[in-house]
Design a protein around this motif. Structure first.
Motif, short mmCIF file in Angstrom:
data_model
loop_
_atom_site.label_atom_id
_atom_site.label_comp_id
_atom_site.label_asym_id
_atom_site.label_seq_id
_atom_site.Cartn_x
_atom_site.Cartn_y
_atom_site.Cartn_z
N THR A 26 0.76 -1.29 -0.10
CA THR A 26 0.06 -0.08 0.12
C THR A 26 0.86 1.35 -0.01
OG1 THR A 26 -2.01 1.12 1.08
CG2 THR A 26 -0.38 0.25 2.53
N ALA B 127 -3.66 5.26 3.80
CA ALA B 127 -3.68 3.76 3.57
C ALA B 127 -2.71 3.08 4.50
CB ALA B 127 -3.45 3.49 2.09
N LEU C 211 -8.55 -3.21 1.44
CA LEU C 211 -8.09 -1.78 1.18
C LEU C 211 -8.12 -1.17 -0.33
CD1 LEU C 211 -6.99 -0.03 3.15
CD2 LEU C 211 -4.64 -0.77 2.68
#
Length: 177
Positions: free
Chosen positions: A115, A120, A153
Motif C-alpha cells: 500500500t 492507507a 483496502l
C-alpha cells in the motif's frame, strides 16, 4: 581495485547464503534497510531477522529465513514534506518459488500486502497495532489475512479484524498440515 571489490563482496552475504546458526541449509532472503535523517527511511515495522549486516551508520541488511513474514516501510521527504509513504508485508521464499522482484529484497519475496499513501499506510499500521494489542506477534499472523487486508483496502471495503479465534484456527491448521 580488486581488494576493494572483494571487501564489498564479503560484507554482503550472497542471496543463497546460509549462516552457521542455520541448520537446514535453506537459502536466506536479504532486505535492505536505510536511514538518511529527515529525507529517507527504509525500516522494518516487524520481522525477526536471523542476522543484521551493518554497512555504515545509514545502511544495513536484515537477513530472514524461508517463510519469514516481514513488514518494511519506506518513507521519503523533500524540503516541503512527505513525498512517499509505502508499506509492504512480504514473505520470504525459495528462489524457485513464485516471488515478486522487490527493490532492495534479494532474491525476492511473496508480496502479501502493498500500500502507498498517508491514509492507507496509517490504516494498515492501526491494524498492526490492533493485532499487537491482542498479544499476537504480527510475524505469526496468517498470510491469507494480509492478502485479504490488501484486497479489501484496494477495493475500499471494510477491513477485517484479526481475532484470537482466527489466529487459533490458523495455528491449528498449520499444525495439521
Amino acid at each position: 581495485m580488486n581488494t576493494q571489490s572483494s571487501a564489498t563482496t564479503t560484507a554482503l552475504p550472497p542471496p543463497l547464503a546460509t549462516f552457521s546458526g542455520q541448520n537446514d541449509g535453506a537459502p536466506l532472503t536479504r532486505v535492505l534497510l536505510a536511514y538518511f535523517e529527515s529525507r529517507f527511511k527504509l525500516y522494518l515495522r516487524f520481522g525477526e531477522p536471523v542476522r543484521v549486516v551493518r554497512f555504515d551508520r545509514w545502511r544495513r541488511v536484515a537477513v530472514f529465513p524461508l517463510g519469514a513474514i516481514v513488514c518494511r516501510i519506506r518513507w521519503q521527504a523533500n524540503d516541503y514534506g512527505t513525498v512517499r509513504w509505502q508499506l509492504m508485508v512480504m514473505q520470504a521464499g525459495l528462489p524457485r518459488d513464485v516471488m515478486q522482484r522487490i527493490p532492495g529484497v534479494q532474491p525476492g519475496a511473496r508480496l502479501l500486502l502493498h500500500t502507498e499513501g498517508d491514509h492507507a499506510v496509517r490504516t494498515v499500521l492501526a491494524c498492526i497495532d490492533a493485532i499487537e494489542a491482542l498479544g499476537i506477534a504480527p510475524v505469526t499472523v496468517s498470510p491469507a489475512y494480509w492478502r485479504t487486508l490488501a484486497n479489501r483496502l484496494a477495493a475500499g471495503f471494510p477491513l477485517p479484524e484479526y481475532t484470537t479465534e482466527r489466529h487459533a484456527a490458523w495455528l491449528a491448521g498449520r499444525t495439521l498440515s
